[in-house]
Design a protein around this motif. Structure first.
Motif: not given
Length: 199
Positions: A23, A62, A66
């Motif tokens: 991922w 995501d 991040d």
């Protein structure tokens, strides 16, 4: 981007990696593609660098999380995603970086014409004249066109078939809009003092 490219050397599935590392690698690939692209990157193009059936939207979410606390962020436009500097860093950029050709440098009337085009598109020069009560010069239209803030729309179905004007994706990006649905409504403009209340 939007072109078919050979990707025979790219291992999209990364089956040898544990799920968490897989991922993370897909996130980094999307980050690299967005960083390298001068234009928004569509979902289909991003899907070519990750495993089959992987959600590009979740990877983008995501990656955005991040990047929290960084000077840049992921933004979206109708056609895809791109990186941009967070607005809080604009003064620092203008103080130290050579961005003169990127600054819109629009006066109040230029912005008003852009807003009229955005709200009434596709619109002809005569339509703009009706709104402003005066002819809109070709030089202004040319400047907006040169900055890629407007483009030529469909020909008007009137006699002589005049050209119409529409806003572009560059317009959306420049004014931090994902789509034309994000334009403020008239009441918001009145509250901000941009337009007068109807009489």
């Amino acid at each position: 981007m939007g072109k078919e490219r050979p990707d025979a050397k790219l291992d999209r599935d990364l089956a040898e990696l544990p799920p968490e590392l897989r991922w993370r690698e897909w996130m980094r690939r999307i980050e690299a593609v967005l960083f390298a692209s001068a234009t928004p990157v569509p979902r289909d193009d991003l899907a070519r660098v990750v495993g089959q059936g992987v959600s590009v939207d979740l990877l983008i979410e995501d990656l955005a999380a991040d990047l929290e606390g960084r000077a840049f962020e992921i933004a979206s436009a109708d056609s895809g995603w791109f990186f941009r500097t967070r607005p809080a860093y604009a003064p620092a950029i203008h103080a130290a970086a050579d961005v003169d050709d990127q600054v819109l440098d629009l006066n109040e009337f230029d912005v008003a014409v852009l807003a009229a085009i955005a709200y009434h598109q596709p619109i002809t020069r005569d339509g703009l004249k009706d709104i402003f009560g005066k002819e809109i010069g070709r030089d202004l239209i040319g400047r907006l066109h040169a900055r890629d803030l407007i483009g030529t729309g469909p020909r008007s179905p009137r006699r002589g078939a005049p050209y119409t004007f529409v806003t572009t994706e560059t317009f959306l990006i420049a004014f931090d809009l994902e789509s034309l649905r994000d334009l403020p409504d008239r009441e918001q403009l009145e509250d901000a003092g941009v337009v007068g209340a109807p009489t």
